[in-house]
Design a protein around this motif. Structure first.
Motif, mmCIF file in Angstrom:
data_model
loop_
_atom_site.group_PDB
_atom_site.id
_atom_site.type_symbol
_atom_site.label_atom_id
_atom_site.label_comp_id
_atom_site.label_asym_id
_atom_site.label_seq_id
_atom_site.Cartn_x
_atom_site.Cartn_y
_atom_site.Cartn_z
ATOM 1 N N THR A 212 26.056 38.862 46.227
ATOM 2 C CA THR A 212 25.046 38.515 45.227
ATOM 3 C C THR A 212 23.669 38.287 45.860
ATOM 4 O O THR A 212 22.642 38.542 45.235
ATOM 5 C CB THR A 212 25.498 37.295 44.387
ATOM 6 N N ALA A 213 23.659 37.857 47.129
ATOM 7 C CA ALA A 213 22.369 37.684 47.808
ATOM 8 C C ALA A 213 21.690 39.044 48.017
ATOM 9 O O ALA A 213 20.463 39.144 48.040
ATOM 10 C CB ALA A 213 22.569 36.988 49.140
ATOM 11 N N TYR A 214 22.479 40.083 48.168
ATOM 12 C CA TYR A 214 21.941 41.437 48.365
ATOM 13 C C TYR A 214 21.590 42.118 47.038
ATOM 14 O O TYR A 214 20.631 42.881 46.952
ATOM 15 C CB TYR A 214 22.942 42.312 49.122
ATOM 16 N N THR A 215 22.425 41.849 46.005
ATOM 17 C CA THR A 215 22.198 42.540 44.733
ATOM 18 C C THR A 215 21.209 41.787 43.847
ATOM 19 O O THR A 215 20.843 42.267 42.779
ATOM 20 C CB THR A 215 23.512 42.698 43.938
ATOM 21 N N GLY A 216 20.788 40.591 44.295
ATOM 22 C CA GLY A 216 19.895 39.791 43.463
ATOM 23 C C GLY A 216 20.588 39.404 42.156
ATOM 24 O O GLY A 216 20.016 39.600 41.079
ATOM 25 N N ASN A 217 21.811 38.863 42.313
ATOM 26 C CA ASN A 217 22.593 38.430 41.139
ATOM 27 C C ASN A 217 22.925 39.588 40.197
ATOM 28 O O ASN A 217 23.105 39.395 38.997
ATOM 29 C CB ASN A 217 21.891 37.327 40.340
ATOM 30 N N GLU A 218 22.968 40.799 40.749
ATOM 31 C CA GLU A 218 23.337 41.953 39.924
ATOM 32 C C GLU A 218 24.564 42.660 40.504
ATOM 33 O O GLU A 218 24.566 43.887 40.658
ATOM 34 C CB GLU A 218 22.175 42.947 39.826
ATOM 35 N N ASN A 219 25.590 41.882 40.831
ATOM 36 C CA ASN A 219 26.817 42.497 41.370
ATOM 37 C C ASN A 219 27.399 43.528 40.414
ATOM 38 O O ASN A 219 28.081 44.456 40.828
ATOM 39 C CB ASN A 219 27.883 41.422 41.629
ATOM 40 N N ASN A 220 27.114 43.346 39.129
ATOM 41 C CA ASN A 220 27.700 44.267 38.142
ATOM 42 C C ASN A 220 26.811 45.470 37.843
ATOM 43 O O ASN A 220 27.155 46.296 37.013
ATOM 44 C CB ASN A 220 28.006 43.524 36.836
ATOM 45 N N ALA A 221 25.653 45.561 38.505
ATOM 46 C CA ALA A 221 24.722 46.651 38.173
ATOM 47 C C ALA A 221 24.218 47.401 39.402
ATOM 48 O O ALA A 221 23.296 48.213 39.296
ATOM 49 C CB ALA A 221 23.546 46.089 37.389
ATOM 50 N N ARG A 222 24.792 47.113 40.563
ATOM 51 C CA ARG A 222 24.385 47.836 41.790
ATOM 52 C C ARG A 222 25.610 48.535 42.371
ATOM 53 O O ARG A 222 26.738 48.040 42.268
ATOM 54 C CB ARG A 222 23.794 46.855 42.811
ATOM 55 N N ALA A 223 25.378 49.677 42.996
ATOM 56 C CA ALA A 223 26.486 50.518 43.475
ATOM 57 C C ALA A 223 27.074 49.979 44.768
ATOM 58 O O ALA A 223 26.336 49.757 45.739
ATOM 59 C CB ALA A 223 25.981 51.938 43.704
ATOM 60 N N MET A 224 28.393 49.828 44.783
ATOM 61 C CA MET A 224 29.033 49.360 46.013
ATOM 62 C C MET A 224 28.872 50.392 47.134
ATOM 63 O O MET A 224 28.902 50.055 48.310
ATOM 64 C CB MET A 224 30.506 49.000 45.791
ATOM 65 N N THR A 225 28.651 51.665 46.771
ATOM 66 C CA THR A 225 28.476 52.691 47.810
ATOM 67 C C THR A 225 27.182 52.482 48.607
ATOM 68 O O THR A 225 27.082 52.949 49.737
ATOM 69 C CB THR A 225 28.450 54.107 47.195
ATOM 70 N N SER A 226 26.200 51.773 48.018
ATOM 71 C CA SER A 226 24.966 51.496 48.782
ATOM 72 C C SER A 226 25.291 50.735 50.045
ATOM 73 O O SER A 226 24.868 51.108 51.147
ATOM 74 C CB SER A 226 24.004 50.641 47.949
ATOM 75 N N MET A 227 26.051 49.650 49.880
ATOM 76 C CA MET A 227 26.361 48.846 51.065
ATOM 77 C C MET A 227 27.504 49.449 51.868
ATOM 78 O O MET A 227 27.584 49.247 53.083
ATOM 79 C CB MET A 227 26.620 47.396 50.675
ATOM 80 N N ALA A 228 28.372 50.211 51.202
ATOM 81 C CA ALA A 228 29.444 50.889 51.948
ATOM 82 C C ALA A 228 28.823 51.863 52.961
ATOM 83 O O ALA A 228 29.348 52.051 54.058
ATOM 84 C CB ALA A 228 30.372 51.628 50.992
ATOM 85 N N GLN A 229 27.691 52.451 52.577
ATOM 86 C CA GLN A 229 27.037 53.365 53.527
ATOM 87 C C GLN A 229 26.507 52.591 54.744
ATOM 88 O O GLN A 229 26.594 53.057 55.874
ATOM 89 C CB GLN A 229 25.911 54.146 52.851
ATOM 90 N N TRP A 230 25.960 51.405 54.508
ATOM 91 C CA TRP A 230 25.482 50.596 55.648
ATOM 92 C C TRP A 230 26.646 50.211 56.557
ATOM 93 O O TRP A 230 26.519 50.193 57.775
ATOM 94 C CB TRP A 230 24.772 49.327 55.166
ATOM 95 N N TRP A 231 27.780 49.863 55.907
ATOM 96 C CA TRP A 231 28.988 49.525 56.672
ATOM 97 C C TRP A 231 29.380 50.723 57.544
ATOM 98 O O TRP A 231 29.691 50.579 58.726
ATOM 99 C CB TRP A 231 30.109 49.165 55.690
ATOM 100 N N ALA A 232 29.325 51.914 56.978
ATOM 101 C CA ALA A 232 29.658 53.127 57.725
ATOM 102 C C ALA A 232 28.640 53.361 58.850
ATOM 103 O O ALA A 232 29.001 53.705 59.981
ATOM 104 C CB ALA A 232 29.700 54.329 56.782
ATOM 105 N N LEU A 233 27.366 53.147 58.534
ATOM 106 C CA LEU A 233 26.322 53.354 59.550
ATOM 107 C C LEU A 233 26.507 52.392 60.730
ATOM 108 O O LEU A 233 26.144 52.708 61.862
ATOM 109 C CB LEU A 233 24.929 53.155 58.933
#
Ligand SMILES: Cc1cc2nc3c(=O)[nH]c(=O)nc-3n(C[C@H](O)[C@H](O)[C@H](O)COP(=O)(O)OP(=O)(O)OC[C@H]3O[C@@H](n4cnc5c(N)ncnc54)[C@H](O)[C@@H]3O)c2cc1C
Length: 477
Positions: A212-233
């Protein structure tokens, strides 16, 4: 699309003795700034119409990189920046006698393009403060853990959350390499993905509170693939993830950009908001809110995606660009606080839950004059203009903590950003990213929000896109 970042072309380093052309907006200042350029308009417009080879809109890291690359190739580059400072979502300032970063603050050793740039200008990094304790959600309040234990537990949860990313982001710098596997995955929000996992409700709270700190309280409106890509990177490991906040530039986050923009051939104009861009098959015209017009062969739009909708493009933007700027990529609630606490305060790292007023608090240095600095990221329930409310939020982690002073930067309310770091929404990756990176006639786009690699929340991505836009511009001049 390349599977690695675009290598920086060779060019001469900036001459350290050259001054920046820091010009305030206004017809007289502008005429002075471009007086040596060939003039193509009528005499009646002599003070308001000028020409150059390339216009770059925005003096953040994307615009700065593009401008430096083009100027180093001998082109005349005019950078038009709306604010009275460079940096955009990077903003180095001071508070309580210490340097603070109101925007981006950390670098990873995995950010190879930035590392290359730092080396080019002889700049170095320093490590960040190491927390002595991690406060994490418990079934009833918070539990104090050693940072090593907290990270090990969190890392185990991330492995479950990001499971499958080794396949769907098999080439992390080329996020669409397995577009076939992303069809389902890119539809998922953080909330959707957490709901798929079999784990305890407390474990789910840990994940939801972290994200929620990353999505700005929008866990339900931001793509999990955004951060999954950082995890992969980061190499699909917690160690790689933690490296994202390993370093800070010794001279502050803005210093590298200052060096880039000091390249001879760059005409940087501050306080120069652009209101319109019109293009034909032979050139572009960029109009400032002051009424001034700069003509060029091509233009690099290096503003945040969220800002594109405030600029009048003629012809109008393509469908993908219009959708991206309407939906937004920059996180709306991206509010970073710097808090000076009085007294001797431990270096406490604290993570809250999805409903916390302050979902994340990161310790910074103890000040020579007394007290400790903390960084906080606000939740939607926190009124950051209310000092008592901020203090109450800090006291959920550190009872009795007293605020000496604090600063809060609300990036969502900032008219030249209209959001903070970029974090894509579900389906934006597949629907929009490739199109956003393409030239639209003579109009080119750059910015961390549309990077292939370290997108959104990293100046690395801004540099990547600045290099790409410069290559595209060279083909047009
Ligand atoms: C709170 C916060 C924390 C972050 N943490 C990190 C971190 O730790 N590490 C990291 O690497 N990154 C971090 N980031 C992300 C990083 O700051 C951005 O990804 C990066 O700075 C974006 O660069 P950019 O050049 O794409 O855009 P920007 O920096 O936004 O630059 C765009 C420029 O365009 C200008 N502009 C806008 N409209 C106009 C107009 N109409 N006319 C003229 N100029 C205009 C803006 O004023 C701005 O200067 C963070 C961001 C935020 C907000």
């Amino acid at each position: 699309m390349s599977s690695r970042p675009i290598p920086a072309p060779r060019h001469a380093a900036a001459s350290p003795g050259r001054r920046l052309f820091l010009k305030a907006a206004g017809t007289t200042a502008l005429a002075g700034a471009v007086g040596t350029l060939p003039y193509t308009g009528s005499t009646a417009h002599a003070l308001t119409e000028t020409s150059t080879d390339v216009v770059v809109i925005g003096a953040g890291y994307a615009g700065g990189t593009a401008a430096r690359e083009l100027a180093a190739r001998g082109l005349r580059v005019t950078v038009l920046e709306a604010r009275n400072r460079i940096g955009g979502r990077i903003w180095t300032d001071t508070m309580s006698g210490a340097r603070i970063e109101l925007g981006g603050g950390w670098l990873s050793p995995d950010h190879q393009l930035v590392a290359q740039e730092m080396q080019r200008y002889g700049l170095t990094n320093v490590g960040d403060v190491v927390p002595t304790q991690s406060l994490m959600p418990a079934s009833n309040g918070f539990q104090a853990l050693s940072p090593t234990d907290a990270n090990a537990q969190l890392g185990g949860l991330f492995e479950q959350f990001y499971d499958g990313s080794q396949q769907y982001f098999a080439h992390p710098y080329d996020p669409l390499y397995r577009a076939d596997l992303l069809q389902q995955q890119d539809q998922l929000s953080f909330t959707d993905r957490i709901a798929q996992l079999s784990m305890s409700s407390l474990d789910k709270q840990w994940l939801a509170g972290y994200f929620t700190a990353y999505t700005g309280n929008e866990n339900n409106a931001r793509a999990m693939t955004s951060m999954a890509q950082w995890w992969a990177l980061g190499g699909w490991t917690m160690e790689g993830w933690e490296k994202q906040t390993a370093f800070k530039p010794a001279g502050g986050m803005t210093e590298l950009l200052q060096k880039m923009l000091a390249t001879p051939g760059i005409n940087l104009q501050l306080s120069s908001p652009v209101s319109a861009v019109s293009s034909t098959s032979t050139g572009v015209q960029v109009r400032l809110t002051s009424g001034q017009v700069v003509k060029a062969r091509t233009v690099v739009v290096a503003t945040p995606v969220n800002v594109w909708k405030t600029i009048q493009f003629s012809p109008g933007l393509p469908a993908a660009h219009t959708a991206a700027t309407t939906e937004g990529v920059g996180v709306s609630l991206a509010t970073k606080l710097w808090i000076h606490l009085s007294g001797d305060v431990d270096a406490v790292y604290a993570q809250g839950t999805e409903n916390s007023a302050l979902p994340l608090m990161i310790p910074q240095q103890q000040l020579p004059g007394g007290g400790r600095l903390m960084i906080g990221f606000a939740g939607s329930s926190l009124n950051v203009t209310d000092k008592a409310a901020v203090q109450a939020a800090v006291r959920t982690y550190i009872p009795g903590a007293t605020i000496v002073t604090y600063r809060a930067q609300q990036w969502g309310a900032d008219r030249w950003s209209r959001g903070g770091w970029g974090l894509r929404r579900p389906t934006q990756l597949l629907r929009q990213l490739p199109a956003l990176q393409q030239p639209y006639g003579r109009v080119l786009f750059a910015g961390a929000d549309i990077a292939s690699g370290w997108n959104g929340a990293f100046i690395e991505g801004a540099v990547e896109t600045g290099l790409r836009a410069a290559q595209q511009a060279v083909a047009l001049v």
